[in-house]
Design a protein around this motif. Sequence first.
Motif, PDB file in Angstrom:
ATOM      1  N   VAL A  86       0.859  -1.188   0.000  1.00  0.00           N
ATOM      2  CA  VAL A  86       0.000   0.000   0.000  1.00  0.00           C
ATOM      3  C   VAL A  86       0.892   1.233   0.000  1.00  0.00           C
ATOM      4  O   VAL A  86       1.811   1.346   0.817  1.00  0.00           O
ATOM      5  CB  VAL A  86      -0.912   0.010   1.245  1.00  0.00           C
ATOM      6  N   ILE A 137      -8.589  -0.467   3.737  1.00  0.00           N
ATOM      7  CA  ILE A 137      -7.398   0.371   3.665  1.00  0.00           C
ATOM      8  C   ILE A 137      -7.813   1.825   3.925  1.00  0.00           C
ATOM      9  O   ILE A 137      -8.636   2.388   3.197  1.00  0.00           O
ATOM     10  CB  ILE A 137      -6.711   0.235   2.299  1.00  0.00           C
ATOM     11  N   VAL A 156      -2.231   0.267  -4.758  1.00  0.00           N
ATOM     12  CA  VAL A 156      -2.186  -1.058  -4.136  1.00  0.00           C
ATOM     13  C   VAL A 156      -1.618  -2.027  -5.164  1.00  0.00           C
ATOM     14  O   VAL A 156      -2.183  -2.188  -6.255  1.00  0.00           O
ATOM     15  CB  VAL A 156      -3.586  -1.514  -3.679  1.00  0.00           C
TER      16      VAL A 156
END
Length: 204
Positions: A86, A137, A156
């Motif tokens: 991430v 997220i 991502v």
Amino acid sequence: TDDARASCDDDDQCGFERRCVNAECEDPPPTGSCRPDRVIDLPGFGTIDGTTVGGVSTHTGNCRASENAPEIVHRFTVDAATEVCVSTEGSAFDTVAYARSSCAQAFAQSGCNDDSPRGGASSEFSFFAFEGQDFFIFVDGDNASAQRAGEYRLTVTEGPCPQCAVNPDCPPRQVCVEEQCQPTPFEGDVIISEIALRAQAERW
């Protein structure tokens, strides 16, 4: 009995952030940025641009205080178990990013970062995602920053996050190979280039 629906007499018997409802333990209902109508579904690996301006401030990562900054939540799922990277590189403010396997549960955090290990005010971290499980997220802001909200870029990707671009990015006696720091194959303080290391690996 399923632990998620264990019997109880009061909230204390259900554990952290859970409650006793009709003699059964339940997770709290999603609130704030975890409300279903506020969560953004990611189609898979890739990059998405957005803004935290106008978002709500209800959660914080455990790596940096961010409860006073608005956050945006993204739901992400993988088809096969894999490591996930991430990154908020390219964002216009000081981000704090983190991932959870349960949106509203702080203890379900899988990874968190304030400032990227490679430098800068963007965030970058890796976590392991399991097949078919939702992960959430969060793109949040640093409480201590003068600019803790704004436009963000969330990327991502599959695999671990890059650790380096060149050899000097790595600790002593390690070299940069395919963006990961690897121990030098020689004893002593010999530092070799990526090209030399790859060539030697092919000979081995």
